[in-house]
Design an enzyme around this catalytic site. Structure first.
Site, PDB file in Angstrom:
ATOM      1  N   GLU A  93       1.168  -1.267  -0.126  1.00 54.25           N
ATOM      2  CA  GLU A  93       0.072   0.364   0.029  1.00 54.25           C
ATOM      3  C   GLU A  93       0.518   1.536   0.267  1.00 54.25           C
ATOM      4  O   GLU A  93       1.863   1.019   0.967  1.00 54.25           O
ATOM      5  CB  GLU A  93      -0.847   0.292   1.285  1.00 54.25           C
ATOM      6  N   CYS A 106       2.914   8.137   0.909  1.00 51.26           N
ATOM      7  CA  CYS A 106       4.577   7.501   2.376  1.00 51.26           C
ATOM      8  C   CYS A 106       3.770   5.802   1.700  1.00 51.26           C
ATOM      9  O   CYS A 106       2.939   5.387   0.620  1.00 51.26           O
ATOM     10  CB  CYS A 106       3.095   7.275   3.362  1.00 51.26           C
ATOM     11  N   CYS A 113       6.326  -6.910   7.041  1.00 50.25           N
ATOM     12  CA  CYS A 113       7.825  -6.713   8.127  1.00 50.25           C
ATOM     13  C   CYS A 113       8.398  -7.846   8.881  1.00 50.25           C
ATOM     14  O   CYS A 113       7.751  -8.329   9.117  1.00 50.25           O
ATOM     15  CB  CYS A 113       7.880  -5.668   8.635  1.00 50.25           C
ATOM     16  N   CYS A 117       7.636  -5.390  15.675  1.00 54.40           N
ATOM     17  CA  CYS A 117       6.909  -4.169  16.422  1.00 54.40           C
ATOM     18  C   CYS A 117       5.870  -4.228  16.586  1.00 54.40           C
ATOM     19  O   CYS A 117       4.653  -4.801  16.663  1.00 54.40           O
ATOM     20  CB  CYS A 117       7.299  -2.995  15.663  1.00 54.40           C
ATOM     21  N   CYS A 120       2.610  -2.325  15.472  1.00 49.72           N
ATOM     22  CA  CYS A 120       2.449  -2.096  13.843  1.00 49.72           C
ATOM     23  C   CYS A 120       1.916  -2.756  13.637  1.00 49.72           C
ATOM     24  O   CYS A 120       1.811  -4.499  13.653  1.00 49.72           O
ATOM     25  CB  CYS A 120       3.490  -2.203  13.378  1.00 49.72           C
ATOM     26  N   SER A 207      12.325   6.506   7.093  1.00 47.96           N
ATOM     27  CA  SER A 207      12.170   6.349   8.482  1.00 47.96           C
ATOM     28  C   SER A 207      12.629   5.200   8.975  1.00 47.96           C
ATOM     29  O   SER A 207      12.608   3.794   8.062  1.00 47.96           O
ATOM     30  CB  SER A 207      10.406   6.733   8.869  1.00 47.96           C
ATOM     31  N   LEU A 230      11.777   5.490  17.720  1.00 46.72           N
ATOM     32  CA  LEU A 230      12.593   5.737  18.848  1.00 46.72           C
ATOM     33  C   LEU A 230      11.649   5.036  19.703  1.00 46.72           C
ATOM     34  O   LEU A 230      11.334   4.230  20.673  1.00 46.72           O
ATOM     35  CB  LEU A 230      12.729   6.841  19.851  1.00 46.72           C
ATOM     36  N   ASN A 321      -2.338   4.615  16.269  1.00 44.73           N
ATOM     37  CA  ASN A 321      -3.637   4.260  14.886  1.00 44.73           C
ATOM     38  C   ASN A 321      -3.738   2.932  15.780  1.00 44.73           C
ATOM     39  O   ASN A 321      -3.453   2.173  15.122  1.00 44.73           O
ATOM     40  CB  ASN A 321      -3.130   4.389  13.945  1.00 44.73           C
ATOM     41  N   CYS A 364      -0.735   5.688  10.196  1.00 43.19           N
ATOM     42  CA  CYS A 364       0.839   5.479  10.412  1.00 43.19           C
ATOM     43  C   CYS A 364       0.479   4.053  10.633  1.00 43.19           C
ATOM     44  O   CYS A 364      -0.322   3.660  11.820  1.00 43.19           O
ATOM     45  CB  CYS A 364       1.862   6.071  11.330  1.00 43.19           C
TER      46      CYS A 364
HETATM   47  N1  SAH Z   1       9.670   0.092  10.006  1.00 50.75           N
HETATM   48  C1  SAH Z   1       9.824   1.666   9.514  1.00 50.75           C
HETATM   49  C2  SAH Z   1       9.073   2.299   8.719  1.00 50.75           C
HETATM   50  C3  SAH Z   1       8.142   2.230   8.893  1.00 50.75           C
HETATM   51  S1  SAH Z   1       6.735   2.590   9.907  1.00 50.75           S
HETATM   52  C4  SAH Z   1       9.479   2.753  10.734  1.00 50.75           C
HETATM   53  O1  SAH Z   1       9.516   1.606  12.163  1.00 50.75           O
HETATM   54  O2  SAH Z   1      10.421   3.131  11.466  1.00 50.75           O
HETATM   55  C5  SAH Z   1       5.886   4.111  10.075  1.00 50.75           C
HETATM   56  C6  SAH Z   1       5.923   4.635  11.413  1.00 50.75           C
HETATM   57  O3  SAH Z   1       4.396   4.431  11.624  1.00 50.75           O
HETATM   58  C7  SAH Z   1       6.475   4.796  12.699  1.00 50.75           C
HETATM   59  O4  SAH Z   1       7.584   5.711  13.162  1.00 50.75           O
HETATM   60  C8  SAH Z   1       5.746   2.997  13.460  1.00 50.75           C
HETATM   61  O5  SAH Z   1       6.766   2.860  13.972  1.00 50.75           O
HETATM   62  C9  SAH Z   1       4.622   3.915  13.248  1.00 50.75           C
HETATM   63  N2  SAH Z   1       3.555   3.070  13.335  1.00 50.75           N
HETATM   64  C10 SAH Z   1       4.202   1.902  13.497  1.00 50.75           C
HETATM   65  N3  SAH Z   1       2.678   1.314  14.176  1.00 50.75           N
HETATM   66  C11 SAH Z   1       1.759   2.569  14.652  1.00 50.75           C
HETATM   67  C12 SAH Z   1       0.228   2.586  14.659  1.00 50.75           C
HETATM   68  N4  SAH Z   1      -0.111   1.410  15.280  1.00 50.75           N
HETATM   69  N5  SAH Z   1      -0.205   3.530  15.305  1.00 50.75           N
HETATM   70  C13 SAH Z   1       0.815   4.921  14.768  1.00 50.75           C
HETATM   71  N6  SAH Z   1       2.426   4.713  14.385  1.00 50.75           N
HETATM   72  C14 SAH Z   1       2.839   3.507  13.998  1.00 50.75           C
HETATM   73 FE1  SF4 Z   2       8.100  -3.124  10.662  1.00 55.68          FE
HETATM   74 FE2  SF4 Z   2       8.473  -0.191  11.319  1.00 55.68          FE
HETATM   75 FE3  SF4 Z   2       6.265  -1.710  11.356  1.00 55.68          FE
HETATM   76 FE4  SF4 Z   2       8.194  -1.940  13.059  1.00 55.68          FE
HETATM   77  S1  SF4 Z   2       6.963  -0.316  13.227  1.00 55.68           S
HETATM   78  S2  SF4 Z   2       7.197  -3.664  12.547  1.00 55.68           S
HETATM   79  S3  SF4 Z   2       9.884  -2.000  11.457  1.00 55.68           S
HETATM   80  S4  SF4 Z   2       7.526  -1.801   9.576  1.00 55.68           S
END
Ligand code: SAH
Ligand code: SF4
Length: 389
Positions: A93, A106, A113, A117, A120, A207, A230, A321, A364
């Site tokens: 997407e 974006c 991935c 995390c 996410c 990012s 972070l 989110n 995000c």
């Molecule tokens: N993998 C990279 C880039 C993709 S994620 C990274 O982790 O930075 C892009 C951003 O969205 C990151 O800062 C991530 O931590 C954030 N993110 C992931 N899941 C989220 C959620 N459920 N709500 C808000 N931000 C989120």
């Molecule tokens: Fe991957 Fe970024 Fe999602 Fe972490 S926040 S699982 S590094 S896409």
């Protein structure tokens, strides 16, 4: 049978090599590049300033495979989300966010991935594969060339007509860009190339969740804006919610961020001199997701101030989110504002990200695409994740 080279996989220097390899002048790369990326032409026959013999050669040896989107979702706030298939098994997407005076795309870098995390949706999907250069730059090509410009113009609140529909690119879609390093760097070079999209390096943001060695490589190879996810001020908590922290803990990450913003030296990239010396805008953006009761207490903000001391940075607080069975809740507005105030009172720049496209699961961390044949096991169930924090 000749395997045709997809020219969308090549940056301009690679295209020049390809042309030399087929007995043509490398100089033609500029023309071909403009046709593909600036004019959106994918039919060699229509590249009228190329000689007939070159056009015929290209038809025989090369192709330009651009992605096509499968469906488009439109948010009430004007955000657009495209799902496009990258092969038979996977779709990724990208999201276009129109705002006054700019349009941000974006972009995804992987199908899924592997980093898992906890908060996410992409991480929950597991990992299938890295996107090719053509699949990464194809998202920008598609946004620039294939959606009705009038709609984008309409989205400009000041009524101005943009010369570019996409003014900013953030690699914040699906995937961890710095674990698909080579393809991401080639794609970013195309974004910056004046014969392609001509974006300034400040308007392209990578990012990362903190892949330390590749932050250093990026600084050498293609120093664009850097955002670091972070999300926690100490190793215990960060390792719980961003597991890559076990490999690259916060202290190492902070050192890498300092090196990234070190403006004491100029850098030479592909014959282009990057002007870094003395630039006041060289900072890292720390992204910090606001998870209720997890990382949003006032002492976390204080810890954050001390742990990032010495790093030229600003903070972007991201309200969590939600997605199905995430196991987390968004911090309250009040908590987020208090957290922001503590950072600001310490002299730091801290903004709160405006959530866009939530109604189309385009915000995000909500991007999930369709990832099949996952190579990593599914992340733990939401219950286990939340109870372990
Ligand atoms: N993998 C990279 C880039 C993709 S994620 C990274 O982790 O930075 C892009 C951003 O969205 C990151 O800062 C991530 O931590 C954030 N993110 C992931 N899941 C989220 C959620 N459920 N709500 C808000 N931000 C989120
Ligand atoms: Fe991957 Fe970024 Fe999602 Fe972490 S926040 S699982 S590094 S896409």
């Amino acid at each position: 049978m000749t395997v045709k080279t997809n020219l969308l996989d090549l940056d301009r220097f690679q295209l020049a090599e390809f042309l030399e390899g087929i007995g043509e002048s490398s100089f033609r790369a500029q023309q071909v590049f403009k046709w593909i990326h600036q004019r959106g032409i994918v039919d060699f026959g229509a590249m009228t300033d190329l000689s007939r013999s070159l056009r015929e050669k290209l038809c025989e040896l090369a192709k330009i495979n651009v992605p096509a989107f499968e469906c488009e979702s439109r948010s009430d706030d004007g955000t657009l989300k495209w799902l496009f298939p990258v092969d038979n098994a996977n779709s990724v997407e990208s999201v276009f966010i129109p705002e006054k005076g700019r349009g941000t795309l974006c972009v995804s870098s992987q199908a899924g991935c592997a980093l898992e995390c906890a908060f996410c949706a992409t991480g929950r999907e597991g990992f299938n594969r890295n996107l090719k250069v053509s699949e990464i730059i194809g998202q920008l090509w598609l946004a620039q060339n294939r959606f009705p410009e009038t709609e984008c113009r309409g989205a400009r609140l000041d009524g101005s007509i943009p010369s570019r529909t996409v003014s900013n690119v953030v690699l914040m879609g699906m995937g961890e860009p710095l674990t698909n390093y080579d393809n991401v760097v080639h794609a970013v070079r195309i974004m910056l190339d004046d014969f392609a999209y001509g974006l300034s390096r400040r308007r392209v943001t990578v990012s990362t969740s903190g892949i330390v060695p590749n932050i250093d490589r990026l600084r050498e190879d293609c120093p664009v804006s850097l955002a670091v996810s972070l999300h926690a001020p100490n190793d215990d908590l960060r390792s719980e919610i961003v597991p890559i922290n076990k490999k690259y803990p916060i202290a190492e990450l902070m050192e890498a961020c300092k090196r990234y913003t070190d403006s004491s030296q100029g850098l030479v990239v592909s014959g282009v001199k990057w002007q870094r010396r003395g630039s006041p805008r060289d900072f890292v953006t720390f992204e910090y997701i606001m998870l209720a009761g997890v990382n949003d207490q006032l002492e976390h903000a204080q810890e954050l101030i001390s742990v990032t001391r010495g790093v030229p940075c600003k903070f972007n607080l991201i309200p969590f989110n939600p997605f199905f069975e995430s196991g987390f809740n968004r911090s309250s507005e009040k908590t987020i504002r208090q957290f922001q105030k503590i950072l600001m009172d310490a002299g730091l720049v801290a903004t709160v990200r405006k959530t866009r496209g939530e109604d189309i699961a385009g915000a995000c961390g909500q991007l999930a695409g369709q990832v099949k044949d996952r190579r990593t096991p599914r992340a733990k169930s939401a219950q286990v994740v939340s109870s372990s924090i």
